[in-house]
Design a protein around this motif. Structure first.
Motif, mmCIF file in Angstrom:
data_model
loop_
_atom_site.group_PDB
_atom_site.id
_atom_site.type_symbol
_atom_site.label_atom_id
_atom_site.label_comp_id
_atom_site.label_asym_id
_atom_site.label_seq_id
_atom_site.Cartn_x
_atom_site.Cartn_y
_atom_site.Cartn_z
ATOM 1 N N PHE A 1 36.421 -14.238 7.981
ATOM 2 C CA PHE A 1 35.493 -14.506 6.886
ATOM 3 C C PHE A 1 34.233 -15.235 7.346
ATOM 4 O O PHE A 1 33.534 -15.852 6.546
ATOM 5 N N ASP A 2 33.955 -15.140 8.642
ATOM 6 C CA ASP A 2 32.729 -15.697 9.202
ATOM 7 C C ASP A 2 31.662 -14.599 9.198
ATOM 8 O O ASP A 2 31.729 -13.647 9.974
ATOM 9 N N LYS A 3 30.682 -14.736 8.332
ATOM 10 C CA LYS A 3 29.662 -13.697 8.155
ATOM 11 C C LYS A 3 28.917 -13.393 9.440
ATOM 12 O O LYS A 3 28.540 -12.238 9.700
ATOM 13 N N GLU A 4 28.709 -14.408 10.265
ATOM 14 C CA GLU A 4 27.930 -14.233 11.481
ATOM 15 C C GLU A 4 28.721 -13.551 12.590
ATOM 16 O O GLU A 4 28.145 -12.956 13.500
ATOM 17 N N LYS A 5 30.043 -13.631 12.524
ATOM 18 C CA LYS A 5 30.866 -13.133 13.622
ATOM 19 C C LYS A 5 31.705 -11.900 13.265
ATOM 20 O O LYS A 5 32.476 -11.433 14.087
ATOM 21 N N ASN A 6 31.540 -11.414 12.059
ATOM 22 C CA ASN A 6 32.347 -10.275 11.618
ATOM 23 C C ASN A 6 31.443 -9.110 11.212
ATOM 24 O O ASN A 6 30.817 -9.152 10.146
ATOM 25 N N PRO A 7 31.369 -8.058 12.021
ATOM 26 C CA PRO A 7 30.522 -6.914 11.676
ATOM 27 C C PRO A 7 30.997 -6.156 10.440
ATOM 28 O O PRO A 7 30.250 -5.363 9.873
ATOM 29 N N MET A 8 32.257 -6.396 10.019
ATOM 30 C CA MET A 8 32.808 -5.731 8.840
ATOM 31 C C MET A 8 32.690 -6.606 7.580
ATOM 32 O O MET A 8 33.251 -6.277 6.530
ATOM 33 N N TYR A 9 31.977 -7.717 7.686
ATOM 34 C CA TYR A 9 31.889 -8.677 6.583
ATOM 35 C C TYR A 9 31.312 -8.036 5.320
ATOM 36 O O TYR A 9 31.708 -8.370 4.202
ATOM 37 N N GLY A 10 30.365 -7.114 5.488
ATOM 38 C CA GLY A 10 29.715 -6.500 4.337
ATOM 39 C C GLY A 10 30.685 -5.771 3.422
ATOM 40 O O GLY A 10 30.492 -5.753 2.193
ATOM 41 N N ILE A 11 31.739 -5.172 3.998
ATOM 42 C CA ILE A 11 32.739 -4.470 3.190
ATOM 43 C C ILE A 11 33.487 -5.463 2.308
ATOM 44 O O ILE A 11 33.685 -5.232 1.108
ATOM 45 N N TYR A 12 33.879 -6.593 2.910
ATOM 46 C CA TYR A 12 34.561 -7.646 2.153
ATOM 47 C C TYR A 12 33.641 -8.207 1.073
ATOM 48 O O TYR A 12 34.043 -8.409 -0.081
ATOM 49 N N GLU A 13 32.378 -8.443 1.415
ATOM 50 C CA GLU A 13 31.419 -9.020 0.474
ATOM 51 C C GLU A 13 31.204 -8.093 -0.723
ATOM 52 O O GLU A 13 31.088 -8.544 -1.861
ATOM 53 N N PHE A 14 31.142 -6.787 -0.444
ATOM 54 C CA PHE A 14 31.010 -5.793 -1.517
ATOM 55 C C PHE A 14 32.192 -5.887 -2.481
ATOM 56 O O PHE A 14 32.013 -5.942 -3.707
#
Length: 430
Positions: free
Chosen positions: A370-383
């Motif tokens: 759940f680290d936005k800066e270190k997770n390239p898949m963060y956008g899927i979770y955020e959506f």
């Protein structure tokens, strides 16, 4: 207690009483896996005539009459009851050994630690560390607590939206302000959702093929999706989102006429009070909106000239069962993502789930980082988080090893296969 083979109707009657039941344990799912050369059988542990534990087993023979056994989403059992789990494990081990199993894989549909929508552990919430300890004490090999979606057969981290007892208004009120705005913008842009039948499956495949290239994964062939629709029947829905450019332009023209009338009304006020600051500011704001509207009309006309009156923008596949809707596969065309088609698809299906009294909307897999800066898949979770709900962390994947030498030989071979598959993907994407 005795382990016996069950017919499906007997298994289903028991399975429907379990809070661990999922579509992975249905006959339809077993039928689909049979298309990929997996045989299926249903097992139950009986105490007298009562079933106290059970499972679907998928079986695939790989070499020398030896087989992989997989119980998708695990056994339907009380994992806290060590005595029951021990008896069931002993019976399963004996049965599988007699039937040529190398190992039995399970990935239980059981929460490990209760978390909020930000992935934070809820103090005093659900904690099933004892379930993990019980399985390990009985010889199950745990794959650990991976945070990557690539490490597990089925997602260990999922995002869910509870719907039980909530009205549509209450659920939609929990959406983030951005999510509400994107849905509204999609509606105003003339986007529309539509369920498609098997005859139009190529539309979905077209979107998925484009998305696989963009995100770097190997897409399923059209034949796989065809088998899914044939096997899962009424339990599967494919929803597309398209722009009706004709409708969109009409809406924009109506909005334009309304703005022009407002500007004329302000001009009349200014003719009487030319120094009114309030009227001048209002006119400036309306003229800015009119300019934006003109730009939008120009952009939509350009889309219409390039793509026609109806433009396919996104598509998603959903699994529907009485206890949950599962958002399984989805894709979008890059050039249309700014119109937010996926937001409208989700809003449509959440509305469907509420209106059909389905208690859980499962956005399915996310990455556990759940680290936005270190997770390239963060956008899927955020959506997914934008629709409310919470993170669920499951207890993970386990192997019950039956034949150790063959098991480790298989693991080595499978690791090599996965390595070659990744290399093929890199070459394909590159």
């Amino acid at each position: 207690m005795k382990l016996v083979e069950l017919d499906f109707s007997e298994f289903e009657k028991f399975a429907r009483t379990s809070n661990q039941f999922s579509f992975h344990q249905t006959k339809e799912w077993a039928d689909l896996k049979q298309c990929n050369h997996w045989d299926s059988l249903y097992l139950g542990l009986k105490e007298g005539e009562k079933i106290v534990a059970g499972c679907l087993i998928l079986k695939k023979t790989i070499f020398l009459h030896q087989s992989l056994f997989y119980s998708p989403r695990g056994f339907l059992i009380d994992y806290q009851n060590l005595e029951l789990l021990s008896t069931f494990t002993k019976e399963i081990r004996t049965y599988c050994k007699k039937n040529g199993a190398i190992f039995v894989k399970i990935d239980p549909y059981v929460i490990y630690q209760e978390r909020d929508k930000f992935g934070n552990i809820i103090e005093g919430g659900i904690n099933h560390a004892d379930f993990v300890a019980n399985l390990k004490s009985l010889g199950y090999r745990h794959y650990g607590f991976s945070i990557s979606t690539e490490k597990e057969l089925q997602p260990r981290w999922i995002y869910v939206l509870p719907l039980k007892g909530k009205t549509k208004e209450e659920v939609f009120q929990e959406f983030s302000s951005d999510t509400k705005r994107y849905i509204h913008r999609a509606e105003k842009s003339g986007l529309m959702t539509e369920e498609i039948a098997l005859s139009r499956l190529e539309e979905f495949q077209k979107v998925m093929e484009h998305t696989s290239k963009r995100r770097g994964f190997i897409d399923r062939p059209l034949s796989y999706y065809e088998e899914m629709m044939k096997c899962l029947k009424e339990h599967i829905k494919i929803i597309t989102c398209s722009m009706d450019t004709v409708s969109c332009l009409k809406n924009l023209e109506t909005e334009e006429e309304s703005l022009k009338k407002e500007i004329l009304a302000i001009d009349e006020k200014l003719s009487v009070s030319p120094d009114s600051k309030k009227s001048k500011v209002a006119k400036k704001t309306l003229n800015t909106r009119l300019d934006e509207l003109t730009s939008r009309k120009k952009a939509i006309r350009a889309l219409q000239e390039s793509y026609g009156d109806k433009i396919l923008m996104a598509s998603s596949m959903f699994i529907i069962y009485p206890n949950e809707v599962i958002y399984l596969y989805s894709g979008s065309f890059d050039e249309f993502m700014k119109y937010n088609p996926q937001y409208l698809i989700q809003a449509h299906m959440i509305d469907y789930a509420i209106s059909h009294n389905i208690s859980r909307y499962n956005f399915y897999g996310i990455d556990g980082n759940f680290d936005k800066e270190k997770n390239p898949m963060y956008g899927i979770y955020e959506f997914k988080r934008g629709f409310g709900g919470n993170v669920e962390e499951l207890i993970g994947e386990f192997d019950l090893v039956i034949r150790p030498v063959l098991y480790y030989s298989y693991k080595l071979s499978f690791a090599l296969y996965k390595g070659l598959k990744k290399l093929r993907l890199k070459r394909k994407v590159g």
